[in-house]
Every structure is written in structure tokens, then in C-alpha cells.
Design a protein around this motif. Structure first.
Motif, PDB file in Angstrom:
ATOM      1  N   ALA A  69      11.540  17.101 -12.712  1.00  0.00           N
ATOM      2  CA  ALA A  69      11.274  17.082 -11.272  1.00  0.00           C
ATOM      3  C   ALA A  69      12.557  17.273 -10.472  1.00  0.00           C
ATOM      4  CB  ALA A  69      10.604  15.763 -10.888  1.00  0.00           C
ATOM      5  N   THR A  70      13.645  16.633 -10.913  1.00  0.00           N
ATOM      6  CA  THR A  70      14.920  16.765 -10.211  1.00  0.00           C
ATOM      7  C   THR A  70      15.447  18.188 -10.291  1.00  0.00           C
ATOM      8  OG1 THR A  70      15.420  14.462 -10.775  1.00  0.00           O
ATOM      9  CG2 THR A  70      17.248  15.832 -10.028  1.00  0.00           C
ATOM     10  N   LEU A  71      15.303  18.799 -11.467  1.00  0.00           N
ATOM     11  CA  LEU A  71      15.778  20.170 -11.644  1.00  0.00           C
ATOM     12  C   LEU A  71      15.033  21.136 -10.737  1.00  0.00           C
ATOM     13  CD1 LEU A  71      17.734  21.926 -13.305  1.00  0.00           C
ATOM     14  CD2 LEU A  71      15.879  22.279 -14.945  1.00  0.00           C
ATOM     15  N   LEU A  72      13.724  20.920 -10.570  1.00  0.00           N
ATOM     16  CA  LEU A  72      12.954  21.771  -9.663  1.00  0.00           C
ATOM     17  C   LEU A  72      13.551  21.765  -8.258  1.00  0.00           C
ATOM     18  CD1 LEU A  72       9.222  20.988 -10.569  1.00  0.00           C
ATOM     19  CD2 LEU A  72      10.390  23.172 -10.835  1.00  0.00           C
ATOM     20  N   ILE A  73      13.826  20.572  -7.752  1.00  0.00           N
ATOM     21  CA  ILE A  73      14.359  20.458  -6.385  1.00  0.00           C
ATOM     22  C   ILE A  73      15.769  21.025  -6.316  1.00  0.00           C
ATOM     23  CG2 ILE A  73      14.858  18.862  -4.507  1.00  0.00           C
ATOM     24  CD1 ILE A  73      11.878  19.096  -5.358  1.00  0.00           C
TER      25      ILE A  73
END
Length: 525
Positions: A26-30
Motif C-alpha cells: 500500500a505504501t509503495l502504491l502511494i
């Protein structure tokens, strides 16, 4: 509630390997979306061109969010990624609560736990606390990713809080479903159906008057408008919903028997139907719902991607920086776009194939494989029956996507020939998907315990190589380890059969090696 904290520590220990991957994803997406958006639309002029191009494109709005967010670069990031990131966080919450409530009751683990000094509500409370901590951690990490890429602090705080609120709501919804249904598949199916309906309602509302978006938990999060108004009051809806659902789950828990659900399953037939009297039919009966769900999702994705085909040229002309992300640049924009979208769909199909193939291990560890193998069914026949679902199902899902994107694109350009053309384009990725499924079989045969983790790491690796190879400047040998890098990028490139045949032969060899490992070990370990 006795024993809740002890159970929470136990659950955290069980999730010490899987949970960090959810949070990292999820962090990588943002992080990636924020960096790319600021590189592409970092000037007021570029952002204005984007508003003109996307503001009237109903397909993009339905997929992403309300165009009101496009007032600032931070809002553009939220527009692009919020719906997809919220789905990731919602699924994380669903699996955390479902695995530690209904799944533990199915496997008998909860009965062992309840035999100790543990209160009736403690497992449910601990599972909700676990999901709550994970959702808060996701919100904090998303705030850090947004603020760390120079987006405004206030909007970043609201962005993270909105994501946390969506996750909490779906964690509470899963807690209710775990009381209503008697098996884990029904729990996940009900929550996933609600999540899908939430996405559809949000898309329909954003395209229309906006009223339907207020019936969607994802819409509640987006309607906070981070970086484009910073409205905090819509968070009252998911938070109030979470409180009500948790209260309902606790009340329903008191009204049901341990191990049972409020909705009793239908009694089965006294004897199996003729169509269920072999390993193949049983495997398909058990997984048909999952295949239908994945295929419907890919068909909807294909319709969305295909409907954008006729506007992609104008979009790239207005935003020339986009051409850098399309293989072949601006020379053949439409074919480059169709090739890129087909690759993205193939990654989703690979995820389906892995999840379906891992059911083989789930059947083994739950003890359901033993009664089948106790009959005249051989290990080869059982494995082949289970494996037929992800192999044939992945082909069905790819064809469904190809037909949908071809039909939608063909309607926009008045060319019915695009339907079969795009179905063929989608099937080009089938050998790569089958190779990934074969690797799951290899891990299942020789390393059954870490098979699930290894399989999802491979999917994540292929996704990173496909999506971020240029952004991360990955070495060539790292990129070539992904089977998708050896797949011809049709329709942009010419179809080459040799690499596809090699991938198929390699998939057969890897799957055969996995079967050899299964023959050498005991079942259930």
C-alpha cells in the motif's frame, strides 16, 4: 474479554511475515504515484491540461474518482490512487479478521484457544484490534509516503486518516460476516461483494450527480477531498458505521453456537451428482465462484480500458510526458496503450492463478485432501484436477478481458474486428501466467510450508518489474527474470512464437518437478 491482549500478541506473531507485505504494498502504491504525478503534472499548466483532458472522460472518472480532486497536484495523486489503495487496505482488513475468527473456528484452532482462560468475545476483540492496528499503521505509512514526497502536511494527514477509516469499516463488516456465515469462503465472498459494490457505486456516483458516491465507503473516503478542500466531516460515516458493525458483531456472537453461523448451510445431497464423481469436477465445483468473481472484475476493467482507447491520443498530446511510460513512445500511442493495459491485466490474472493454485495447499492442510486420496484417486489425478482450475481459469479470465476491451474499444472506433484481435492479444500472456502457476506447484511439492509466501513474492516481483523497472532503473538481468519480459508486447510488437513456446515448455517442466516433490513427501505436512 479475558485473554484479549494475550491473543493479540499471538496474532501479531502469526502475522509477522504477511502483514508487512500488505503495508509495504500500500505504501509503495502511494509513493510511486506521488513521485510520478509530480514529475508529470508538477506545473500549473500541466495540471490544467490534465483537467481539460480527464474532466470529460467518464471512463477515467468512473475508474478513479471525482474530478474535483484535480484542483492540486496532491488531489491528483488522490484521484489516481485512492480507490485502488483503499481496496488493498480493505482486503488486508478482511483477511486479518476472517483468518483469526471464522477460519480459526473451521480449522479447530479457536476451540483449542477457548479451552484456556479466554473469554467468549476475546478472539473477536483481538482480531478487530489487530486489524485496527494494521489500518492505523497503513494510515501512518501513507501519510509518511505522501508528506515525504513534498505533498502538504494537512492533506497528507487527512489522506492517511481516510484510508484508515475505510479499513476499519471493512474490518468491522468482516466481523459481522464471520458471525453470519459458517465457512470462510462465504465470509470473504460477502465482504468482497460489498467491496465491489462500493467501488461500482462510487464510480457511478462520480460520473453522475454524486449522490450514489455517498452510499459507498470508498466514496466517503474520497469525498474528504484531501489537498482539495480537506473536509474531515465525511469520516464520521465510516467511523460510525464501524462502531455500529462491531456492536452488531458482538451481539450476533452471543446468539450463535460456537463453530456455527446464523445462516445454516443448505443440506447437501445424499449422494454426489454424476458430474461430481472425479477430482476435476470437485475442484471446479469448489472454485467456480472465485473464477466468476475474478472474470467479472477483469471484464469490467476491460470495458474501462477499452472505452479510453479513442481518447488516449489526445490525452498524450495534451500530456506529452505520458509517452515516456508507453513502450514505443508516441510513435504508436494506441497500440502502446493497449499493450500496456494487457500487461496490467495479465498481472491481475497471474494473481488469480496463484490464489487458485494455493487452494491445493489449503485442501491439504485442512485435511480435505485425505478423504479424496483415500479413494482410488491417485496423487497425480488429484493434483491435475486441482491444477486444472487455475490453468483453464486463467485462460478464461484473459479471454474475458480481451473480449471486453476489444468490444469497448471497437465501439468507440466503429471496428468490430477489435474484439477477436484483443482476445488474441490477451492470450499472448497466457504462457507467462502458466509459468507462474507452475512455480506455485514447484513450491507446493518441495517447500509446502513457505509455498504461499514464496508464490506471492514472485507475483510481487513480476509486478515491480512490469510497472517500475524504468522508474527504479533495474538492471537488465533483474528484468529478464520475469516471464512477462519474454512475452511479445502485441499489438505494439509483432507476435513471436518462439518465446511463448519456450515459456510453455518451461512451465511444463517446472510443474512436473513440483509433482515429483509431492510424490516424495507425506501429505498434510
Amino acid at each position: 474479554m479475558t485473554g484479549t491482549l494475550g491473543l493479540l500478541r499471538f496474532m501479531l506473531r502469526r502475522e509477522r511475515f504477511g502483514l508487512p507485505w500488505w503495508l509495504a504494498g500500500a505504501t509503495l502504491l502511494i509513493l510511486v504515484q506521488s513521485v510520478q504525478s509530480q514529475n508529470l503534472y508538477g506545473t500549473p499548466e500541466a495540471l490544467e491540461r490534465l483537467r481539460r483532458t480527464i474532466g470529460g472522460n467518464t471512463a477515467v472518472i468512473a475508474m478513479s474518482g471525482p474530478p474535483t480532486l484535480l484542483q492540486s497536484i496532491g488531489g491528483e495523486v488522490v484521484f489516481e490512487i485512492f480507490a485502488f489503495a483503499s481496496i488493498v487496505v480493505a482486503l488486508m482488513s478482511m483477511f486479518l479478521v476472517g483468518r483469526h475468527t471464522r477460519a480459526d473456528e473451521e480449522t479447530g484452532r479457536a476451540e483449542l484457544v477457548r479451552s484456556a482462560r479466554v473469554g467468549r468475545h476475546a478472539p473477536l476483540a483481538a482480531a478487530l484490534l489487530l486489524a485496527g492496528l494494521a489500518d492505523v499503521a497503513a494510515g501512518v505509512l501513507l501519510f509518511a509516503a505522501a508528506a515525504g514526497t513534498d505533498l502538504p502536511i494537512g492533506g497528507s494527514v487527512l489522506f492517511g486518516a481516510a484510508m484508515t477509516a475505510v479499513g476499519l469499516l471493512f474490518a468491522a463488516l468482516t466481523a459481522v460476516a464471520a458471525q453470519v456465515f459458517e465457512n470462510t469462503r462465504a465470509v470473504y465472498g460477502a465482504v468482497a461483494l460489498t467491496l465491489g459494490a462500493s467501488y461500482v457505486l462510487r464510480g457511478a456516483g462520480d460520473v453522475g450527480s454524486g449522490a450514489l458516491s455517498w452510499a459507498s465507503p470508498i466514496g466517503w473516503g474520497q469525498r474528504t477531498f484531501p489537498y482539495a478542500g480537506d473536509r474531515w466531516w465525511p469520516l464520521l460515516f465510516p467511523l460510525a458505521g464501524a462502531v455500529l458493525l462491531v456492536t452488531a458483531a458482538a451481539a450476533l456472537l452471543r446468539r450463535r453456537d460456537f463453530g456455527a453461523g446464523l445462516v445454516a448451510p443448505r443440506p447437501g445431497r445424499a449422494t454426489a451428482a454424476p458430474a461430481l464423481r472425479n477430482a476435476y469436477a470437485l475442484a471446479w465445483r469448489l472454485q467456480r465462484g472465485s473464477l466468476i468473481g475474478w472474470t467479472v472484475g477483469l471484464v469490467l476493467l476491460g470495458v474501462a480500458y477499452g472505452s479510453m482507447g479513442d481518447t488516449i491520443e489526445q490525452y498524450v498530446r495534451d500530456n506529452p510526458e505520458i509517452a515516456a511510460f508507453l513502450t514505443g513512445g508516441a510513435a504508436d500511442i494506441v497500440d502502446a496503450y493497449l499493450a500496456l493495459s494487457a500487461g496490467l491485466a495479465a498481472l491481475i490474472v497471474a494473481a488469480y492463478g496463484v490464489s487458485s493454485a494455493l487452494r491445493i495447499r489449503a485442501e491439504e492442510t485442512s485435511g480435505l485432501a485425505e478423504p479424496v486420496l483415500a479413494t482410488a484417486t491417485s496423487r497425480l489425478a488429484w493434483l491435475a484436477g486441482q491444477l486444472s482450475v487455475p490453468l483453464v481459469g486463467s485462460a478464461v479470465a484473459l479471454v474475458g478481458y480481451g473480449l471486453a476491451v476489444g468490444a469497448a474499444y471497437g465501439l468507440t472506433v466503429s471496428d468490430s474486428g477489435q474484439v477477436l484481435r484483443m482476445a488474441g492479444v490477451a492470450l499472448t500472456y497466457l504462457p507467462a501466467v502458466w509459468l507462474i502457476i507452475a512455480v506455485v506447484v514447484l513450491a507446493f511439492g518441495w517447500l509446502p510450508r513457505p509455498a504461499a509466501a514464496l508464490s506471492w513474492i514472485i507475483v510481487g516481483y513480476c509486478a515491480v518489474v512490469t510497472l517500475f523497472a524504468d522508474s527504479f532503473d533495474l538492471p537488465g538481468w533483474v528484468q529478464r527474470a520475469s516471464p512477462f519480459k519474454h512475452t511479445p508486447q502485441v499489438p505494439l510488437a509483432d507476435l513471436a512464437l518462439t518465446p511463448l513456446i519456450v515459456l510453455l515448455l518451461l512451465a511444463a517442466a517446472v510443474a512436473g518437478t513440483g509433482y515429483a516433490g509431492l510424490r516424495r513427501r507425506d501429505v498434510g505436512y
